[in-house]
Design a protein around this motif. Structure first.
Motif, PDB file in Angstrom:
ATOM      1  N   GLY A 274      -2.082 -11.327   5.007  1.00  0.00           N
ATOM      2  CA  GLY A 274      -2.579 -12.642   5.405  1.00  0.00           C
ATOM      3  C   GLY A 274      -1.926 -13.686   4.521  1.00  0.00           C
ATOM      4  O   GLY A 274      -0.702 -13.710   4.363  1.00  0.00           O
ATOM      5  N   GLU A 275      -2.737 -14.544   3.912  1.00  0.00           N
ATOM      6  CA  GLU A 275      -2.222 -15.592   3.015  1.00  0.00           C
ATOM      7  C   GLU A 275      -2.151 -15.134   1.565  1.00  0.00           C
ATOM      8  O   GLU A 275      -1.730 -15.888   0.696  1.00  0.00           O
ATOM      9  N   THR A 276      -2.547 -13.886   1.298  1.00  0.00           N
ATOM     10  CA  THR A 276      -2.596 -13.372  -0.069  1.00  0.00           C
ATOM     11  C   THR A 276      -1.295 -12.661  -0.415  1.00  0.00           C
ATOM     12  O   THR A 276      -0.897 -11.715   0.273  1.00  0.00           O
ATOM     13  N   ARG A 277      -0.623 -13.132  -1.459  1.00  0.00           N
ATOM     14  CA  ARG A 277       0.585 -12.447  -1.930  1.00  0.00           C
ATOM     15  C   ARG A 277       0.192 -11.125  -2.561  1.00  0.00           C
ATOM     16  O   ARG A 277      -0.802 -11.033  -3.276  1.00  0.00           O
ATOM     17  N   VAL A 278       1.007 -10.107  -2.323  1.00  0.00           N
ATOM     18  CA  VAL A 278       0.753  -8.770  -2.854  1.00  0.00           C
ATOM     19  C   VAL A 278       1.792  -8.484  -3.927  1.00  0.00           C
ATOM     20  O   VAL A 278       2.974  -8.323  -3.628  1.00  0.00           O
ATOM     21  N   GLY A 279       1.341  -8.429  -5.187  1.00  0.00           N
ATOM     22  CA  GLY A 279       2.246  -8.135  -6.281  1.00  0.00           C
ATOM     23  C   GLY A 279       2.217  -6.671  -6.694  1.00  0.00           C
ATOM     24  O   GLY A 279       3.135  -6.180  -7.347  1.00  0.00           O
ATOM     25  N   SER A 280       1.138  -5.965  -6.281  1.00  0.00           N
ATOM     26  CA  SER A 280       0.977  -4.563  -6.677  1.00  0.00           C
ATOM     27  C   SER A 280       0.087  -3.857  -5.660  1.00  0.00           C
ATOM     28  O   SER A 280      -0.519  -4.490  -4.789  1.00  0.00           O
ATOM     29  N   ALA A 281      -0.006  -2.550  -5.800  1.00  0.00           N
ATOM     30  CA  ALA A 281      -0.883  -1.770  -4.933  1.00  0.00           C
ATOM     31  C   ALA A 281      -2.336  -2.198  -5.116  1.00  0.00           C
ATOM     32  O   ALA A 281      -3.105  -2.264  -4.155  1.00  0.00           O
ATOM     33  N   ALA A 282      -2.720  -2.547  -6.347  1.00  0.00           N
ATOM     34  CA  ALA A 282      -4.087  -3.000  -6.614  1.00  0.00           C
ATOM     35  C   ALA A 282      -4.368  -4.324  -5.917  1.00  0.00           C
ATOM     36  O   ALA A 282      -5.472  -4.536  -5.397  1.00  0.00           O
TER      37      ALA A 282
ATOM     38  N   GLY B 236       5.081  -6.225  -4.839  1.00  0.00           N
ATOM     39  CA  GLY B 236       4.723  -5.636  -3.554  1.00  0.00           C
ATOM     40  C   GLY B 236       4.082  -4.280  -3.730  1.00  0.00           C
ATOM     41  O   GLY B 236       3.959  -3.755  -4.836  1.00  0.00           O
ATOM     42  N   ALA B 237       3.652  -3.730  -2.599  1.00  0.00           N
ATOM     43  CA  ALA B 237       3.033  -2.402  -2.584  1.00  0.00           C
ATOM     44  C   ALA B 237       3.884  -1.504  -1.698  1.00  0.00           C
ATOM     45  O   ALA B 237       4.018  -1.755  -0.496  1.00  0.00           O
ATOM     46  N   LEU B 238       4.468  -0.472  -2.291  1.00  0.00           N
ATOM     47  CA  LEU B 238       5.343   0.451  -1.580  1.00  0.00           C
ATOM     48  C   LEU B 238       4.518   1.415  -0.751  1.00  0.00           C
ATOM     49  O   LEU B 238       3.634   2.100  -1.279  1.00  0.00           O
ATOM     50  N   VAL B 239       4.806   1.478   0.544  1.00  0.00           N
ATOM     51  CA  VAL B 239       4.094   2.391   1.435  1.00  0.00           C
ATOM     52  C   VAL B 239       4.675   3.791   1.231  1.00  0.00           C
ATOM     53  O   VAL B 239       5.860   4.028   1.486  1.00  0.00           O
ATOM     54  N   VAL B 240       3.837   4.715   0.759  1.00  0.00           N
ATOM     55  CA  VAL B 240       4.283   6.088   0.527  1.00  0.00           C
ATOM     56  C   VAL B 240       3.690   7.057   1.546  1.00  0.00           C
ATOM     57  O   VAL B 240       4.073   8.218   1.602  1.00  0.00           O
ATOM     58  N   GLY B 241       2.751   6.564   2.356  1.00  0.00           N
ATOM     59  CA  GLY B 241       2.156   7.395   3.394  1.00  0.00           C
ATOM     60  C   GLY B 241       1.491   6.531   4.444  1.00  0.00           C
ATOM     61  O   GLY B 241       0.933   5.483   4.131  1.00  0.00           O
TER      62      GLY B 241
END
Length: 152
Positions: free
Chosen positions: A107-115, A80-85
């Motif tokens: 959407g349908e895209t899994r988020v494994g990192s901020a990138a 995942g991507a941690l929201v810092v701001g």
């Protein structure tokens, strides 16, 4: 009479050589006031004269349009991507994102990192609704709807 006095004062003090003097006296009045005060009249250089007489430059093509969420994210060692701001105002703020949320899907895209999130947002169409899967700080999961904004 008072305008001329103010203009002479500005020219003599050196402050009237720019836009302020032009605004008070007018473009033609500056040269006359300088002449009366015994100051040298500025003449544009050859390059400045040619730039002034040259046709206007071609208009640059419009900047590419990009979608933005208005959040700053980072990796925290887990998927995942941690929201810092969160930018206020902004699309992420409007959707209900807060610091500490972790974005797991865009959407349908899994988020494994901020990138991963950055790539998914870059592919998004600005103005089109997207569903986010979010894990809140307390561990609860939620689906939020966001409308990525337009940044040019």
């Amino acid at each position: 009479m008072s305008r001329a006095l103010v203009a002479v004062l500005l020219v003599l003090s050196g402050a009237g050589l720019g836009a302020m003097g032009t605004a008070v006296v007018g473009a033609g009045g500056i040269a006359e006031l300088k002449r009366q005060a015994g100051l040298p009249a500025a003449t544009p250089s050859a390059s400045a004269r040619s730039a002034l007489s040259a046709p206007s430059a071609a208009v640059a093509p419009p900047a590419p349009v990009a979608a933005r969420l208005g959040v700053e994210v980072a990796d925290d060692g887990r998927p995942g991507a941690l929201v810092v701001g969160v930018h206020v105002p902004g699309p992420g703020f409007s959707a209900g994102l807060v610091r500490g949320d972790v974005l797991l899907a865009f959407g349908e895209t899994r988020v494994g990192s901020a990138a991963d999130l950055a790539r998914a947002v870059a592919r998004a169409r600005p103005g089109a609704e997207v569903t986010l899967t979010v894990r809140h700080r307390g561990g609860d999961h939620q689906r939020l709807t966001v409308v990525p904004g337009i940044v040019t």
